[in-house]
Write a protein that holds these residues in place. Sequence first.
Motif, PDB file in Angstrom:
ATOM      1  N   HIS A 163     -10.131   6.061 -45.507  1.00  0.00           N
ATOM      2  CA  HIS A 163     -10.287   7.174 -46.421  1.00  0.00           C
ATOM      3  C   HIS A 163      -9.251   6.568 -47.614  1.00  0.00           C
ATOM      4  O   HIS A 163      -8.112   6.450 -47.049  1.00  0.00           O
ATOM      5  N   ALA A 164      -9.674   6.655 -48.958  1.00  0.00           N
ATOM      6  CA  ALA A 164      -8.686   6.148 -49.941  1.00  0.00           C
ATOM      7  C   ALA A 164      -9.003   6.947 -51.126  1.00  0.00           C
ATOM      8  O   ALA A 164     -10.043   7.117 -51.635  1.00  0.00           O
ATOM      9  N   ARG A 165      -7.819   6.932 -51.817  1.00  0.00           N
ATOM     10  CA  ARG A 165      -8.065   7.319 -53.155  1.00  0.00           C
ATOM     11  C   ARG A 165      -7.247   6.155 -54.167  1.00  0.00           C
ATOM     12  O   ARG A 165      -5.913   5.864 -53.718  1.00  0.00           O
ATOM     13  N   THR A 166      -7.783   5.650 -55.334  1.00  0.00           N
ATOM     14  CA  THR A 166      -6.832   4.705 -56.056  1.00  0.00           C
ATOM     15  C   THR A 166      -7.013   5.101 -57.438  1.00  0.00           C
ATOM     16  O   THR A 166      -8.225   5.238 -57.825  1.00  0.00           O
ATOM     17  N   MET A 167      -6.205   4.926 -58.351  1.00  0.00           N
ATOM     18  CA  MET A 167      -6.066   5.472 -59.656  1.00  0.00           C
ATOM     19  C   MET A 167      -5.329   4.800 -60.601  1.00  0.00           C
ATOM     20  O   MET A 167      -4.345   4.139 -60.199  1.00  0.00           O
ATOM     21  N   GLY A 168      -5.347   4.956 -61.768  1.00  0.00           N
ATOM     22  CA  GLY A 168      -4.491   4.576 -63.058  1.00  0.00           C
ATOM     23  C   GLY A 168      -3.362   5.382 -63.098  1.00  0.00           C
ATOM     24  O   GLY A 168      -3.071   6.211 -62.288  1.00  0.00           O
ATOM     25  N   ALA A 191      -4.037   5.951 -48.818  1.00  0.00           N
ATOM     26  CA  ALA A 191      -5.034   5.610 -47.957  1.00  0.00           C
ATOM     27  C   ALA A 191      -4.775   6.045 -46.562  1.00  0.00           C
ATOM     28  O   ALA A 191      -3.661   6.107 -46.080  1.00  0.00           O
ATOM     29  N   LEU A 192      -5.654   6.412 -45.743  1.00  0.00           N
ATOM     30  CA  LEU A 192      -5.633   6.803 -44.412  1.00  0.00           C
ATOM     31  C   LEU A 192      -6.495   5.720 -43.487  1.00  0.00           C
ATOM     32  O   LEU A 192      -7.672   5.760 -43.865  1.00  0.00           O
ATOM     33  N   ILE A 193      -5.929   4.833 -42.622  1.00  0.00           N
ATOM     34  CA  ILE A 193      -6.870   3.973 -41.973  1.00  0.00           C
ATOM     35  C   ILE A 193      -6.915   4.346 -40.530  1.00  0.00           C
ATOM     36  O   ILE A 193      -6.158   4.409 -39.997  1.00  0.00           O
ATOM     37  N   ASP A 194      -7.979   4.177 -40.093  1.00  0.00           N
ATOM     38  CA  ASP A 194      -8.536   4.748 -38.672  1.00  0.00           C
ATOM     39  C   ASP A 194      -8.501   3.561 -38.007  1.00  0.00           C
ATOM     40  O   ASP A 194      -9.272   2.538 -38.117  1.00  0.00           O
ATOM     41  N   ALA A 245      -6.795   2.396 -33.646  1.00  0.00           N
ATOM     42  CA  ALA A 245      -7.135   2.976 -32.367  1.00  0.00           C
ATOM     43  C   ALA A 245      -7.029   4.606 -32.402  1.00  0.00           C
ATOM     44  O   ALA A 245      -6.249   5.066 -33.219  1.00  0.00           O
ATOM     45  N   GLU A 246      -7.577   5.261 -31.461  1.00  0.00           N
ATOM     46  CA  GLU A 246      -7.589   6.783 -31.350  1.00  0.00           C
ATOM     47  C   GLU A 246      -6.279   7.173 -31.004  1.00  0.00           C
ATOM     48  O   GLU A 246      -5.632   6.624 -30.039  1.00  0.00           O
ATOM     49  N   GLY A 247      -5.770   8.093 -31.653  1.00  0.00           N
ATOM     50  CA  GLY A 247      -4.590   8.578 -31.518  1.00  0.00           C
ATOM     51  C   GLY A 247      -3.271   7.622 -32.397  1.00  0.00           C
ATOM     52  O   GLY A 247      -2.006   8.253 -32.487  1.00  0.00           O
ATOM     53  N   ALA A 248      -3.801   6.934 -33.010  1.00  0.00           N
ATOM     54  CA  ALA A 248      -2.818   5.914 -34.184  1.00  0.00           C
ATOM     55  C   ALA A 248      -3.356   6.578 -35.404  1.00  0.00           C
ATOM     56  O   ALA A 248      -4.059   6.634 -35.744  1.00  0.00           O
ATOM     57  N   ARG A 249      -1.816   6.671 -36.192  1.00  0.00           N
ATOM     58  CA  ARG A 249      -2.004   7.259 -37.607  1.00  0.00           C
ATOM     59  C   ARG A 249      -1.356   6.147 -38.430  1.00  0.00           C
ATOM     60  O   ARG A 249      -0.271   5.623 -38.180  1.00  0.00           O
ATOM     61  N   THR A 250      -1.859   5.700 -39.402  1.00  0.00           N
ATOM     62  CA  THR A 250      -1.870   4.627 -40.375  1.00  0.00           C
ATOM     63  C   THR A 250      -2.096   4.972 -41.690  1.00  0.00           C
ATOM     64  O   THR A 250      -3.077   5.367 -42.163  1.00  0.00           O
ATOM     65  N   THR A 251      -1.040   5.027 -42.495  1.00  0.00           N
ATOM     66  CA  THR A 251      -1.020   5.657 -43.827  1.00  0.00           C
ATOM     67  C   THR A 251      -0.333   4.795 -45.034  1.00  0.00           C
ATOM     68  O   THR A 251       0.478   4.041 -44.589  1.00  0.00           O
ATOM     69  N   LEU A 252      -0.774   4.781 -46.381  1.00  0.00           N
ATOM     70  CA  LEU A 252      -0.456   4.012 -47.334  1.00  0.00           C
ATOM     71  C   LEU A 252      -0.100   5.125 -48.323  1.00  0.00           C
ATOM     72  O   LEU A 252      -1.137   5.627 -48.741  1.00  0.00           O
ATOM     73  N   SER A 253       1.097   5.182 -49.150  1.00  0.00           N
ATOM     74  CA  SER A 253       1.498   6.046 -50.204  1.00  0.00           C
ATOM     75  C   SER A 253       2.041   4.776 -51.108  1.00  0.00           C
ATOM     76  O   SER A 253       2.995   4.597 -51.056  1.00  0.00           O
ATOM     77  N   ILE A 254       1.439   4.594 -52.217  1.00  0.00           N
ATOM     78  CA  ILE A 254       1.784   3.293 -53.068  1.00  0.00           C
ATOM     79  C   ILE A 254       1.886   4.089 -54.696  1.00  0.00           C
ATOM     80  O   ILE A 254       0.897   4.611 -55.298  1.00  0.00           O
ATOM     81  N   ASN A 255       3.036   3.978 -55.174  1.00  0.00           N
ATOM     82  CA  ASN A 255       3.159   4.502 -56.528  1.00  0.00           C
ATOM     83  C   ASN A 255       4.128   3.239 -57.333  1.00  0.00           C
ATOM     84  O   ASN A 255       5.123   3.183 -56.937  1.00  0.00           O
ATOM     85  N   HIS A 256       3.353   2.628 -58.206  1.00  0.00           N
ATOM     86  CA  HIS A 256       3.847   1.869 -59.017  1.00  0.00           C
ATOM     87  C   HIS A 256       4.879   2.035 -60.313  1.00  0.00           C
ATOM     88  O   HIS A 256       5.097   1.261 -60.957  1.00  0.00           O
ATOM     89  N   SER A 299     -14.776   4.269 -50.593  1.00  0.00           N
ATOM     90  CA  SER A 299     -13.928   5.620 -50.229  1.00  0.00           C
ATOM     91  C   SER A 299     -13.616   6.135 -51.548  1.00  0.00           C
ATOM     92  O   SER A 299     -13.858   7.482 -51.739  1.00  0.00           O
ATOM     93  N   ALA A 300     -12.833   5.505 -52.192  1.00  0.00           N
ATOM     94  CA  ALA A 300     -12.206   5.931 -53.415  1.00  0.00           C
ATOM     95  C   ALA A 300     -13.262   6.475 -54.588  1.00  0.00           C
ATOM     96  O   ALA A 300     -13.024   7.277 -55.194  1.00  0.00           O
ATOM     97  N   ALA A 301     -14.265   5.839 -54.368  1.00  0.00           N
ATOM     98  CA  ALA A 301     -15.527   6.231 -55.373  1.00  0.00           C
ATOM     99  C   ALA A 301     -16.354   7.312 -54.859  1.00  0.00           C
ATOM    100  O   ALA A 301     -17.062   7.779 -55.766  1.00  0.00           O
TER     101      ALA A 301
END
Length: 354
Positions: A207-212, A225-228, A230-241, A342-344
């Motif tokens: 699941h992702a969103r990316t923008m200017g 982004a949230l990346i799936d 294994a079940e029960g594992a949470r993986t996230t990205l929060s990127i601001n440049h 996903s972002a689109a």
Amino acid sequence: MRVDTAALRQSWPLPAAPRPIVIIGAGGIVNDAHLPAYRLAGFPVAGVFDIDGERARSLAAKWDIPAFATLEDAIATPGAVYDLALPPAAHLSVLEKLPDGAVVLLQKPMGRDLDEATAILKLCRAKRLTAAVNFQLRFAPMMLAVQDALKRGWLGRLIDTEVHLNLVTPWQLFPFLKGMPRVEIAVHSIHYLDLLRALQGNPVGVHARTMGHPSTELAQTRTSALIDFAEGARTTLSINHHHDFGRKFQDASFRFEGSDGAAMVKLGLLLNYPEGEPDEFWIVRKGEEWAQVPLQGGWFPHAFIGTMSNLQRFAAGEDEVLVTSVEDAWHTMAVVEAAFRSAAAPATPLEAKP
């Protein structure tokens, strides 16, 4: 049991008999990372070529290496490993010209999109190339240590992983990005997606969103982004440049939390890039105190020694696995493709009325 931080692996073994490296492309990353890494490791560099001849000659003079006048001269170097430090759009045309059976390292990304990555993969197969993609974050000292800690079971089962960037990136150093329809995930967060794959395998969804940002013409410079996995594992990205409000609250970090322990990594290179700050790696097991692991180098340039070492050792039969082979890298490109798709896609709409 207190962790033995000195026991953690932080480097890749060097090839016994390094082959000469031909660098194709003379951009900033070659000056900042490739050539410093190869000099540090003692790898022979046969020379550099760039379609901008003056840029190649200037870089060659700075590093006291030859500059090839033509691509054909560069390719003709006997026994060479070809280091393609090129924009993604240029990979296919150069790969087609390499001799069959050549050994080659491609700059990431592996093409501009998954279709192009697939074409590159098929071409490498057809030409029987021993080809890897330069996903060098896997080989950074702190990340090799993280992988080793997980392998030793010090963190237990990985449950929660977060990549958090809130900083200023000098995008003007990368003029080739202007006009590209895919930027942030394709050329920056791709490193993190590749590392997460190395640690957790292929995800099942993204699941992702990316923008200017109003301050830049680049297509995207911020990503969530949230990346799936294994079940029960949470993986996230929060990127601001674009956090251009001083150093105090800027951040570039990985957080790994497992059932039995946790680790924190500071990506110092990205803070005040390209000068950067020292990387850091901290680790803890339940019931113990956080311990800082003394690092034997940084992401730049030491990780670039690792990718080239693994490629050369695999070609020589010294390594059994080519870690970032084009076969493996294609799956990272598939994650990137899923993130952009996903972002689109539209978000889940809210109910209009109670």
